[in-house]
Motif scaffolding. Sequence first.
Motif, short mmCIF file in Angstrom:
data_model
loop_
_atom_site.label_atom_id
_atom_site.label_comp_id
_atom_site.label_asym_id
_atom_site.label_seq_id
_atom_site.Cartn_x
_atom_site.Cartn_y
_atom_site.Cartn_z
N PHE A 30 21.06 6.72 -0.17
CA PHE A 30 19.98 6.12 0.59
C PHE A 30 18.97 5.53 -0.38
O PHE A 30 19.00 5.82 -1.59
N GLY A 31 18.11 4.72 0.11
CA GLY A 31 17.05 4.17 -0.72
C GLY A 31 15.78 4.01 0.08
O GLY A 31 15.81 3.65 1.26
N MET A 32 14.66 4.27 -0.56
CA MET A 32 13.37 4.12 0.09
C MET A 32 12.43 3.43 -0.88
O MET A 32 12.33 3.81 -2.05
N VAL A 33 11.77 2.37 -0.42
CA VAL A 33 10.84 1.65 -1.28
C VAL A 33 9.52 1.44 -0.55
O VAL A 33 9.47 1.35 0.68
N ILE A 34 8.45 1.38 -1.33
CA ILE A 34 7.12 1.05 -0.82
C ILE A 34 6.78 -0.36 -1.29
O ILE A 34 6.94 -0.68 -2.48
N ASP A 35 6.32 -1.19 -0.38
CA ASP A 35 6.04 -2.59 -0.66
C ASP A 35 4.56 -2.84 -0.39
O ASP A 35 4.08 -2.66 0.74
N LEU A 36 3.80 -3.25 -1.42
CA LEU A 36 2.37 -3.48 -1.23
C LEU A 36 1.89 -4.63 -2.12
O LEU A 36 2.59 -5.04 -3.06
#
Length: 542
Positions: free
Chosen positions: A87-93
């Motif tokens: 799985f992969g989880m990213v935060i985009d800001l």
Amino acid sequence: MTRIFLGVLTASLLMIQSVKGESRVMSFHLESIAALQAQLFQAAQIFDAPELGSAPMMFNMMVPGYAQLDRDASLAVHIYSGDAGQFGMVIDLQTLGAPETFLGSIFASQGLPLPDPIDGRYVSEQGVAQIHQNRVIMGQDGDALDMAFRVGIPEDLPDDIPGLLRIDMEPAQLMSLLDHFQSMTEDVMPDDHEHAEMFEEVLGLYRAVFGQISSYKFGIRVQEHGLEFSSRVQPKENRALATIIDSLQGVHTGWIPRLEQEQVFGVVTGGYDVPEELMHRLLDMYIGWMQNMSHDMAMDADVMRASMQPTIKTIGSPSFVFADVTDTGALDIVSGITLDHADKVLAQMIELTQSEAYQTSMAQSGMKMSEPQQREIEGVDVYRWSIELDEELFLQQMEEAGGAEVDLEHWKVMQSMMEKFFSGYDYAATADGLIFSMSDEAGLIRAMALLREAQDADGKVSSVLLERIGAPVMPYAIGRLDLLALLRSIRSLGVTQIPLISAEGEGVVFAGWREDDGVAQTILIPASDIRAIRHAISAMIH
């Protein structure tokens, strides 16, 4: 704060198993920091909760890099699934100034200097960050970033769902999570085949539903009337769910004014078509549940199937339900369903309840149904039933189902509720449909009138509730729940954990309507109800 956020999401995502191919499963979007601050200030005012207004100051002190974030840009968390169980989880800001300044604050919060990038990525024990098109993309590792860039990172905030917080998901990609829950249940209850089978049936239904939804979006926001929850469902083409949605009809306008009268609960629905295959599946699942719950005194499947036939014939017909609690604490409930040949459906119900097989099955469950008592009201035959409870046998059934003794305090509350439901209820068939009533004669007569009004309605209606939800077309379902009255009623049963609330509220409004090829739903909790509950809890604590 960022490290904790990443850790929590990473831990929760460990449950997700693989699905075929890489895909984005779910995204959480925050409209912007400026919108968050505006919503918190608005909430502090309309909910009478001044502590919410100071939250932005706390964010600035507690969240590393908060001061460097672009106040007007959206923030997002994206979750991806791979084809090999990963799985992969990213935060985009987006930052206000140079992205490196923001990253420097993040690393400084860990007691580290900003390292030199390796292949364009800043790496630490807590995760990996990369600057992409003037935005900062952070993930738990390089593989997460790789997957996100391969699948694609959404550039825009979803604009087809209102909300400060907006969730966008593909339910079909979540089915592997259900597989994990099933295997986890089998590990925890290896010898409990009855509950395992019941759980498998439930998961099977969820799989069937998830597999038919193309997209699901959910939003939360504060607006002038209170706290609003919105959702949008888009079905896949040529599936059972699409058939149901395509057949949805608006509610009868003659019933809507009744929703605005003072009562605990009311809901009205329009008609719809349910595919026969889905109906059979739901029926089989219900029978399986009941048989698993009854243990050694298993209810006869054929009897149960026959008992459900009259109900099945009513599913999909326009209907209303209105419920209240009288000054003496008694339930006052009326329900009506527009139905052709309602007299034949009622005759089938009467024949079934008088059969020996049905009476035996009821007795085995700890309940004995009376013979129907017939009377006439305004030229309509009305039939009344009551249920006698065998407390000892019923408790035994509950303890066997739960695997432990029933808490006596909980039993007293349940007993009070059952006494209200078992004291007696009526059924009547009119030329317009079928009526169920736990009300007095006047209430039953009003229900008859409501069924007639459905036939005479001209489609025009003026309603505060309709204006409040802002539906562009007539909803296929709309209702109102007097939350404060409901809490008072539950407290009157002896549930003293619920605070004492004396204020009168406006009531929670909920509705659903057709939108393009899908459906939209909304739930609005009025500010007056939230204020009353908040003040009651505060008084209870202090």
